[in-house]
Design an enzyme around this catalytic site. Sequence first.
Site, PDB file in Angstrom:
ATOM      1  CB  CYS A 148      33.185  41.739  41.786  1.00 16.82           C
ATOM      2  SG  CYS A 148      34.416  41.913  43.073  1.00 16.82           S
ATOM      3  CD  GLN A 151      37.739  43.758  32.961  1.00 20.56           C
ATOM      4  OE1 GLN A 151      38.700  43.513  32.232  1.00 20.56           O
ATOM      5  NE2 GLN A 151      37.828  43.691  34.288  1.00 20.56           N
ATOM      6  CG  ASP A 169      31.540  48.945  33.778  1.00 21.07           C
ATOM      7  OD1 ASP A 169      32.687  49.388  33.564  1.00 21.07           O
ATOM      8  OD2 ASP A 169      31.279  48.136  34.692  1.00 21.07           O
ATOM      9  CG  HIS A 178      32.351  44.437  38.621  1.00 22.32           C
ATOM     10  ND1 HIS A 178      32.219  45.258  39.716  1.00 22.32           N
ATOM     11  CD2 HIS A 178      33.541  43.799  38.781  1.00 22.32           C
ATOM     12  CE1 HIS A 178      33.273  45.128  40.497  1.00 22.32           C
ATOM     13  NE2 HIS A 178      34.096  44.240  39.960  1.00 22.32           N
ATOM     14  CE  LYS A 183      39.187  46.615  36.737  1.00 21.06           C
ATOM     15  NZ  LYS A 183      39.090  45.358  37.441  1.00 21.06           N
TER      16      LYS A 183
END
Length: 448
Positions: free
Chosen positions: A405, A244, A241, A164, A267
């Site tokens: 993104c 997600q 990261d 991202h 999220k």
Amino acid sequence: MNTAPGALQIWDVEKSVSKDNAPGVGEDDGALFTERQPHGDTPYDVEAIRADFPILHRLVRGRALVYLDTAASAQKPAQVIEAERSFYAEDYANIHRGLYFLSQRASERYEDARRKVAAFLNARHEHEIVFTRSATEAINLVAASFGEAYLKEGDEVLITGLEHHANIVPWQMLREKKGIVLKVAPINNAGEVPLEDFSRLLGPRTRLAAFAQVSNALGTVLPVAEMTRAAHAAGAKVLIDGTQSVVHMGIDVRALDCDFFVFSGHKLYGPTGIGVLYGKEALLDAMPPYQGGGDMIASVTFDKTTFAPLPAKFEAGTPAIAQAVALGAAIDYLTDLGLGRIGAHEASLLGYATQRLSAIKLLTIVGTAAHKASVLSFILDGVHPHDIAHVLDSRGVAVRAGHHCAQPVMARFGVAATTRASFGLYNTSAEVDALAEALERVEAVFVR
Ligand code: 7TS
């Protein structure tokens, strides 16, 4: 499942798909909340779970909402909304500075949320959890603080082609400032990052490897444990990261042995405006503050300021107090449902959706990794993704169309944009059918 009787009354009950079936409607026992039964041992009852989400009962363009954009932001259960509301109504004051009851109470609840996050990630210490505004801010914090203090010209940061923009641009900004070298592990035609290609780019100058655990654009699940081992063997630190991934699978930062782990509250079925940076104690201790201001100091004179210990050193100013509390409620909600069960439900939806959409003649799925989570990106020959999204929207189906993104991912596959359906814990196979039927309609209208 027990829901929050009365909670729906503060939203627009008129918009409910079915007043008879809508949760809480008609119940007025005065209680804001009833105790919920843990779900752990019961079958995954998606209809009962949906009853926890007020927004799923509203109409959109006269039709039942089919929300397939959870990868962009998840909808919120009544338990999370209520946690934020009741915190403001009952316990609110600024934290860490008041000697009075409410300030102490608010501070306790804020720190309790930190404990929940620490347990959720299996961090060794609570003070390894820093509250930020978002995953984006957490990565920028590491780039600014760790990057400024410990990276110098010629040092390398290794990312992957799947990132991202939040895990690309901060490193480019650091490159401008400090002359670091940014290396990118390539993705193959399936949208995977082969471990050999990643490992080959690690070298004696690699100081940090920063990569997503799950790609937001394609849904690829990366082998982050192996990648972390390889990066450590090369002497690099590791930032994962998890924006997600945290919503689909249990995370154990100690087992992963990553140095940093970031995610966003919104999220995770929690509020906007709150994110998390996990960092190993020794590293966070050694890093300079990111921002200066109140709450992050031990003492201030005009000549010299000394900084507070972790985690306050990285939390300058009044933080997102109510949002942290509500994030704690979101973690309780997910823990109660069980991430293993959520992941299994979503995997079966993804499998079904992949099968249904593969049957649409002109549709091509972008991202066919062997291991994927909850995201289905696709193109339809001859139809712009924005047109697809508009037609879907007219049928109440919310998907994202664009570059997500992740423009380098789009470039890798030679497209400007894709349409992306993403699945959350509340989606159903009937919603997958609604998506497939709407896409068949797009095909019929646009492609002759
Ligand atoms: N990292 C990943 C993997 C993401 O998917 C996102 C947001 C971010 C970082 C940044 O999170 P933020 O909360 O700080 O904005 N991804 C998306 C998306 O896929 N659609 O909208 C936002």
